[in-house]
Each structure stands twice: as C-alpha cells, then as structure tokens.
Design an enzyme around this catalytic site. Sequence first.
Site, PDB file in Angstrom:
ATOM      1  N   ASP A  95       0.803  -1.224   0.000  1.00  0.00           N
ATOM      2  CA  ASP A  95       0.000   0.000   0.000  1.00  0.00           C
ATOM      3  C   ASP A  95       0.837   1.276   0.000  1.00  0.00           C
ATOM      4  OD1 ASP A  95       0.908   0.182   2.683  1.00  0.00           O
ATOM      5  OD2 ASP A  95      -0.873  -0.858   3.422  1.00  0.00           O
ATOM      6  N   ARG A 109       1.127   6.960   0.118  1.00  0.00           N
ATOM      7  CA  ARG A 109       0.362   5.960   0.876  1.00  0.00           C
ATOM      8  C   ARG A 109      -1.026   5.897   0.251  1.00  0.00           C
ATOM      9  NH1 ARG A 109      -2.536   2.604   3.080  1.00  0.00           N
ATOM     10  NH2 ARG A 109      -2.271   1.838   5.214  1.00  0.00           N
ATOM     11  N   ASP A 114      -5.559  -1.174   3.347  1.00  0.00           N
ATOM     12  CA  ASP A 114      -4.415  -1.610   4.132  1.00  0.00           C
ATOM     13  C   ASP A 114      -4.009  -3.001   3.662  1.00  0.00           C
ATOM     14  OD1 ASP A 114      -2.480  -1.217   6.188  1.00  0.00           O
ATOM     15  OD2 ASP A 114      -3.595  -2.601   7.474  1.00  0.00           O
ATOM     16  N   THR A 115      -2.699  -3.193   3.467  1.00  0.00           N
ATOM     17  CA  THR A 115      -2.184  -4.515   3.146  1.00  0.00           C
ATOM     18  C   THR A 115      -1.305  -4.986   4.296  1.00  0.00           C
ATOM     19  OG1 THR A 115      -0.245  -3.605   1.997  1.00  0.00           O
ATOM     20  CG2 THR A 115      -2.205  -4.057   0.665  1.00  0.00           C
ATOM     21  N   GLU A 117       1.711  -6.084   6.639  1.00  0.00           N
ATOM     22  CA  GLU A 117       3.060  -5.534   6.728  1.00  0.00           C
ATOM     23  C   GLU A 117       4.108  -6.495   6.164  1.00  0.00           C
ATOM     24  OE1 GLU A 117       5.662  -3.041   6.819  1.00  0.00           O
ATOM     25  OE2 GLU A 117       3.939  -2.330   7.972  1.00  0.00           O
ATOM     26  N   ARG A 159       3.945  11.078   4.466  1.00  0.00           N
ATOM     27  CA  ARG A 159       3.672  10.473   3.161  1.00  0.00           C
ATOM     28  C   ARG A 159       2.462  11.153   2.525  1.00  0.00           C
ATOM     29  NH1 ARG A 159       3.308   4.291   5.222  1.00  0.00           N
ATOM     30  NH2 ARG A 159       1.736   5.350   6.503  1.00  0.00           N
TER      31      ARG A 159
END
Length: 283
Positions: A95, A109, A114-115, A117, A159
């Site tokens: 992401d 970002r 959300d992917t 980690e 970001r």
Amino acid sequence: MRRLPLVAALGLLFFVLAGCATPTTPTTPTTPATPATPATPATPATPELPIASRGPSLVATAPSGAGSASPASTKQDIGVGGGAQAVVVDVVDGDTITVRVGGKERTIRLIGIDTPETVDPFQEVGCYGPQASAFVHRELDGAHVRLTYDIERLDRYGRTLAYVWTDDMFNERLVREGYATAFPYPPNTRYAARFARAQQQARAQELGLWKSCATGSTGAADDHTGSNGSERGRDCEPAYPSVCLARGSDLDCAQVSATDFKAKPEDPFFLDGNHDGRACESS
C-alpha cells in the site's frame, strides 16, 4: 467755287463719323488658365476590426466555454483536489509506493486500504503481505499513473495520501482482488463505500487473503473464521490478546474500533501511550 461746298460736305461727314465711333478698349492679355489640381485619391475605407482588436470594451464577456460542462467533467470521476500525472519509481510494499511527480520523488500511501506488513523491522511479516507486494510490483513498476487526493494531503509520517489511477482506481482493485482490506481513515473517506463493496465481494469469493489467512481484517476485532476452518486469532497480534489486530498492520488508535483493551509490554503498534498496560484508552 463749286469745289468748296464739296470739301465742306466731306469734312462734315468725316466729323460725324469720327464722333459716332466708340473707341476700342485695348484688349487685356488673357491670363493663362491655372492647371487643374489633380484629384486627391479617395481614402480607402478602414476595414472593420475584430471585436478583440478594438480596445477595452465596456461590456463584460464570459470566459470561453462558460456555461458548458468541461469535457473532463463527463469522464470518470478523478477525485477531490484535481490530480497529477506521475511515474512509479519504486514499490515499498502493498500500500506504499514512490513516484516521481513534478520533478520530485514522493512517497505515496494509498488511501482507504491496508495490506499486511512486509517491511517494518519491528513487526512480523503479515499473512499475504508478500503476495500483495509482489502484485503491486508486477502492476505498477515503471507505470504512468494519475494521483488524486482527499481532504488531507499528508499522513503523520509525511507520506502523500492519494488514490492511484491506472485504467481504474488501483486502491479499489487491491481490495476487490483480495490483496488488501478496506481501511477507512476519516476524514479521507470519499470512496469508503466503494471499498466496502469491493471487500464484501472479495470476501464472499474468498479471494486472496480471505482464503489464505485466518482473518482478513487488518483493523479491529473480527469474528471471521477462515475458509479452512482455522480458529480466529491465528494471524492476530498476540500483544493485544482481547482483540484481533492483524499482525503486520500499520495502525493507530484512530483506526481501531475497540477501546481500553489490554496491551502487553512489547506493544508493537504503540497503542499504550502511557505504558499502563491498557491500549487506546478513551479520554
């Protein structure tokens, strides 16, 4: 004697004729005629100037195209705040990417998703994280993309927050194909409903992480049991035993629906600000 009357008569006749004759007035020499002045050529008519060349006008004119829809307005919605053309120069993880835009490199970002980690040295690699990163590399390395924005431009890490567009919105595609989960983060929720629908579709079809992981949630507690029948919690972060926060997530308390729950000392998400063993305490 007879000649005298004849002479007298002739003299009288001469006298009479001389008195009756009108003296001739000497003729005045004729003044030469003044040459005619050549006619002045007619001044050509001044051509009618275009309105734009006549100088300032007292009548306001509408800008070109006013009152009609811009061609872009009839195309696919490209988000709030306009957008920018960019080239992807690096993929950080599923992401997060780096792009070159306006001559500068920026870390992006992807908003609303959300992917798991994969790159945080303090967290374990999340379930299906490597697959998500590999997919983004395959699809976006060197790609020309368009960035659009929401309410906030930067996150707390500096970001740039953006929606990434290729043929469609790439953020949504990641959720729809099971590489990411919907992750609303107010106030940047312009497409939250779209992401939620994409997640429902991926979950129903058991795509990607919904098939491979015990929980597809990267947010707060989720009672989902994996399609393989595994128990909830196989991929939950053990530092928070009373809730299921997926390992490898990048979360803060604003992104977790649970409040005031137990946190172990390791606290990998830094949710226990005062280190009292309780995370995300309500004020």
